[in-house]
Design a protein around this motif. Structure first.
Motif, PDB file in Angstrom:
ATOM      1  N   VAL A 135       0.863  -1.177   0.000  1.00 17.86           N
ATOM      2  CA  VAL A 135       0.000   0.000   0.000  1.00 17.86           C
ATOM      3  C   VAL A 135       0.901   1.229   0.000  1.00 17.86           C
ATOM      4  N   ALA A 136       0.344   2.381  -0.340  1.00 16.37           N
ATOM      5  CA  ALA A 136       1.130   3.618  -0.332  1.00 16.37           C
ATOM      6  C   ALA A 136       0.209   4.774   0.012  1.00 16.37           C
ATOM      7  N   GLY A 137       0.753   5.740   0.707  1.00 13.17           N
ATOM      8  CA  GLY A 137      -0.059   6.897   1.074  1.00 13.17           C
ATOM      9  C   GLY A 137       0.618   7.720   2.159  1.00 13.17           C
ATOM     10  N   TRP A 138      -0.201   8.486   2.847  1.00 14.93           N
ATOM     11  CA  TRP A 138       0.292   9.374   3.875  1.00 14.93           C
ATOM     12  C   TRP A 138       0.156   8.716   5.263  1.00 14.93           C
ATOM     13  N   ILE A 139       1.124   8.931   6.134  1.00 13.62           N
ATOM     14  CA  ILE A 139       0.970   8.476   7.520  1.00 13.62           C
ATOM     15  C   ILE A 139      -0.052   9.413   8.175  1.00 13.62           C
ATOM     16  N   HIS A 140      -1.259   8.897   8.301  1.00  9.77           N
ATOM     17  CA  HIS A 140      -2.357   9.712   8.806  1.00  9.77           C
ATOM     18  C   HIS A 140      -2.242   9.858  10.320  1.00  9.77           C
ATOM     19  N   ARG A 141      -1.881   8.751  10.983  1.00  8.32           N
ATOM     20  CA  ARG A 141      -1.758   8.752  12.438  1.00  8.32           C
ATOM     21  C   ARG A 141      -0.699   7.732  12.830  1.00  8.32           C
ATOM     22  N   ARG A 142       0.111   8.112  13.776  1.00  7.49           N
ATOM     23  CA  ARG A 142       1.155   7.205  14.261  1.00  7.49           C
ATOM     24  C   ARG A 142       1.060   7.174  15.768  1.00  7.49           C
ATOM     25  N   ARG A 143       0.866   5.999  16.328  1.00  9.59           N
ATOM     26  CA  ARG A 143       0.829   5.868  17.798  1.00  9.59           C
ATOM     27  C   ARG A 143       1.924   4.902  18.221  1.00  9.59           C
ATOM     28  N   GLN A 144       2.867   5.430  18.978  1.00  9.51           N
ATOM     29  CA  GLN A 144       4.011   4.627  19.387  1.00  9.51           C
ATOM     30  C   GLN A 144       3.805   4.196  20.830  1.00  9.51           C
ATOM     31  N   LEU A 145       3.418   2.917  21.030  1.00  6.62           N
ATOM     32  CA  LEU A 145       3.193   2.390  22.371  1.00  6.62           C
ATOM     33  C   LEU A 145       4.476   1.677  22.847  1.00  6.62           C
ATOM     34  N   ALA A 146       4.373   1.044  23.994  1.00  7.50           N
ATOM     35  CA  ALA A 146       5.581   0.454  24.585  1.00  7.50           C
ATOM     36  C   ALA A 146       6.188  -0.616  23.675  1.00  7.50           C
ATOM     37  N   ASN A 147       5.350  -1.491  23.127  1.00 12.18           N
ATOM     38  CA  ASN A 147       5.885  -2.619  22.372  1.00 12.18           C
ATOM     39  C   ASN A 147       5.416  -2.680  20.938  1.00 12.18           C
ATOM     40  N   VAL A 148       4.626  -1.717  20.538  1.00  8.12           N
ATOM     41  CA  VAL A 148       4.061  -1.749  19.196  1.00  8.12           C
ATOM     42  C   VAL A 148       3.821  -0.317  18.709  1.00  8.12           C
ATOM     43  N   THR A 149       3.967  -0.133  17.417  1.00  8.27           N
ATOM     44  CA  THR A 149       3.616   1.158  16.807  1.00  8.27           C
ATOM     45  C   THR A 149       2.465   0.910  15.817  1.00  8.27           C
ATOM     46  N   PHE A 150       1.400   1.678  15.998  1.00 10.17           N
ATOM     47  CA  PHE A 150       0.289   1.599  15.048  1.00 10.17           C
ATOM     48  C   PHE A 150       0.397   2.764  14.066  1.00 10.17           C
ATOM     49  N   VAL A 151       0.317   2.425  12.816  1.00  9.30           N
ATOM     50  CA  VAL A 151       0.299   3.468  11.779  1.00  9.30           C
ATOM     51  C   VAL A 151      -1.031   3.359  11.048  1.00  9.30           C
ATOM     52  N   VAL A 152      -1.732   4.484  10.947  1.00 11.45           N
ATOM     53  CA  VAL A 152      -2.891   4.506  10.055  1.00 11.45           C
ATOM     54  C   VAL A 152      -2.450   5.200   8.777  1.00 11.45           C
ATOM     55  N   LEU A 153      -2.580   4.479   7.675  1.00 11.58           N
ATOM     56  CA  LEU A 153      -2.170   5.012   6.384  1.00 11.58           C
ATOM     57  C   LEU A 153      -3.392   5.572   5.672  1.00 11.58           C
TER      58      LEU A 153
END
Lengths: 429, 429
Positions: free
Chosen positions: A20-38
């Motif tokens: 997939v390709a696009g803009w990093i809409h939201r990035r949440r960096q937690l203790a053991n995982v990073t969630f990226v919404v593209l």
């Protein structure tokens, strides 16, 4: 690897790697995982990053950075679309984005209109803003599709004109190779001339009004959806076509911008089989205005809008017969009573959306009408030439795109439905 | 009675009375019969008048008068479409037309271009002229249909702008509520900003060039078909999209304007599966120009057009790698050799039709490019804001509608494909 759009991810779950390709809409960096919404043009997708090296890489890619991500599509009921991407590799396609003037990942923009407009190139990226324009684009497609199917020819007419279209007031003047020229206030005269050629024409294009109004419904430049056609009996034929055009625009919004309608939470208008009509004279009575009033005030229009909703359950109301004194010289009089005209305004949810009507089509009538206004026929010579050599009875209308969209989404200000508005104060961006 | 179009008459032969309406294209009054050829938006139909009272009536209705005719459709192999109308009653819908400045019923207009343009509202009525614009309208439809199907969003951007688009030269200036504004030379900066929003955008709209050229291929106002899209590898992706767009435009002409193609006798171009490409450096060699030449002259383009026809049997040739010194600041350099750029011109039958290429997408690169040209980044602030906050690699192109049509019909002058042209001498009609 070919790119998959976010909206198509569900069909790729567990079929192997996807990109997939696009803009990093939201990035949440937690203790053991990073969630990226593209975010891409189709919607959003969640990416789950657990590998430390990739997490470290993503920590240097702020929101709005453009990336390409390859990973495995995996079902997760909590992710948008029920699918997320796991075990990703990430490739940055742009330099790391600087912090945006508004946070685009929040559900609402949360800034005032002036700020939103100042940063239009960024704020239109917000999904709720994108949705507004998707409704506009679908409206344009529906407008054209309907008219193409009805034997209309698309035309393009000059925006730099040698004379003002309808009156000398409120035009932008420019120096044209040493002569004075003007920006067209409408394609009115040209679309009539071309009705003499193609019978049925439409144009989508900019019009320019140097009106020094600073209101929620005026723009100095807007997009006009212009229609003109021959072989009509009177303005009621024009209104009947307008009805089908509006219905087609609503259909196209439903069909092509369904997701946008849901995003904004719009209730689409129902275009009735017959748009109710009141005569101007009756409208004055209804609103309690003096019978000599030559025009309806905005509060009158709002009143009539509510009245039509209550009386006919209609978002639309046509007011026909506008006084000749307030209509342009080319307007066809009402047969039998020349105080009135074969013209109408269409109110949509209590706001004037469309002006239309039947035009004069005989040369002699034009000369009379111009003389009555003290206007010089020589100024209209190329236009009058069309009338001199055989014109069918004809009429047409013009819809303001931005007003239409603003009313559909029930926005308070027409600027909310304009990509880069122009008004008395605003010339940028 | 509902109206039947001339082109539909054959399906009505001997089914009872029919009504047609249109312009009296040609009237021939013989000893015992009057032949009327009626013209409507679909074509021509012959009407045979024998009844003395109707003949007398028609004798007072000169050519170009608009009429409604009811009669019987009757097979006649010699009539257009194999059917003519007999036993007609005639109802005039306009006042008798005055004699036209050119006789529209003749097979060819037979007047020079200036006269044709002076009387554009009349001369466009000629079937051969109408056909030219039907090819333009079909081209527009094909352009949009293809891009709509490829996930593009139609946008509309302002034509009144606060700064000149690409350079300070050749812009029309106007007074905008006390400030100086300009007419947009192109939607370039806006379509790039909107690529940051919708990924893939197109716009059909007027652009304005205050170029004091008086040539057969320049207009001061023309219709630009603009495309811009993200997530490209380089300009070759842009050229590949352009190829499919042009093929779709040709397909639409064939499909929607087949009769027009026949009327004019046009040989439609074949868009090859792959458009041949030469590098600018190689093109200079081919035409025998010095290797330091920064641009191709019109005679070079003609030479290359012939070369592409002979070598590749292609009406199209892309010249890529144009020197950076002749390209605007936003042009992406050719990787590895910044003398050249990732841009191209597309030649169509030896004439430049399209300019396109890849753009810069990182903010830092823009600052460098502007600094190298001594331009002030502050003048481009809203545009640079898009680049600052994450833009995908992107590119696009612009097709001039009138040039396209003029080349398709092999007209010598772009004005022949423009409804109401604007140039250094012409501001009317």
């Amino acid at each position: 690897m070919t790119r998959t759009l976010c909206s198509a991810l569900p069909t790729h779950a567990r079929t192997g790697p996807v990109t997939v390709a696009g803009w990093i809409h939201r990035r949440r960096q937690l203790a053991n995982v990073t969630f990226v919404v593209l975010r891409d043009r189709s919607g959003l997708a969640q990416i789950v990053v657990t590998e430390p090296q990739v997490r470290e890489q993503v920590s240097r890619l702020p929101e709005e950075t453009v990336v390409r991500v390859t990973g495995t599509a995996s079902a997760n009921a909590k992710a948008p679309g029920g699918v997320e991407i796991i075990d990703p590799t990430v490739h940055a396609l742009s330099a790391p984005a600087e912090p945006t003037p508004v946070e685009l990942w929040r559900p609402a923009l949360g800034v005032g209109l002036p700020t939103a407009l100042d940063h239009a190139a960024i704020t239109w990226r917000h999904p709720a803003r994108q949705a507004v324009w998707q409704i506009a684009a679908a409206s344009l497609a529906g407008f054209r599709r309907h008219l193409d199917g009805a034997g209309f020819t698309e035309v393009t007419t000059p925006k730099i004109v040698g004379g003002s279209t309808e009156s000398g007031a409120n035009v932008f003047a420019l120096d044209y190779f040493g002569k004075t020229a003007y920006l067209a206030q409408s394609p009115q005269l040209y679309k009539q001339m071309l009705t003499g050629v193609f019978e049925r024409v439409y144009e989508v294009g900019p019009v320019f009004r140097a009106e020094p109004h600073d209101t929620a419904r005026h723009l100095a430049e807007y997009v006009s959806l212009d229609v003109e056609f021959g072989f009509v009996d009177d303005h009621r034929d024009v209104l009947a076509l307008l009805r089908t055009v509006l219905a087609a625009m609503v259909d196209a919004i439903r069909e092509k911008a369904g997701a946008a309608v849901e995003t904004i939470g719009v209730e689409l208008p129902v275009v009735p089989e017959r748009i109710p009509v009141v005569h101007f004279e009756e409208a004055l009575e209804l609103v309690g205005a003096r019978p000599t009033e030559p025009d309806l005030a905005p509060e009158h229009e709002r009143f009539l809008g509510k009245w039509a909703k209550e009386r006919f359950d209609s978002d639309f109301l046509a007011v026909e017969g506008y006084p000749a004194v307030k209509r342009p010289f080319y307007t066809h009089p009402q047969p039998g009573d020349a105080r009135w005209t074969n013209s109408f305004d269409l109110l949509f949810r209590g706001l004037e959306l469309v002006t239309g009507g039947q035009r004069l089509h005989n040369h002699a009538d034009y000369l009379t009408a111009l003389a009555a206004r003290g206007a010089d026929p020589a100024e209209y010579a190329p236009y009058l030439e069309a009338m001199r050599h055989g014109m069918p009875p004809h009429g047409g209308f013009a819809i303001g795109l931005e007003r239409w969209v603003a009313r559909v989404i029930e926005a308070g200000n027409v600027r909310e439905a304009t990509l880069f508005p122009r008004d008395i104060h605003r010339l940028h961006p």
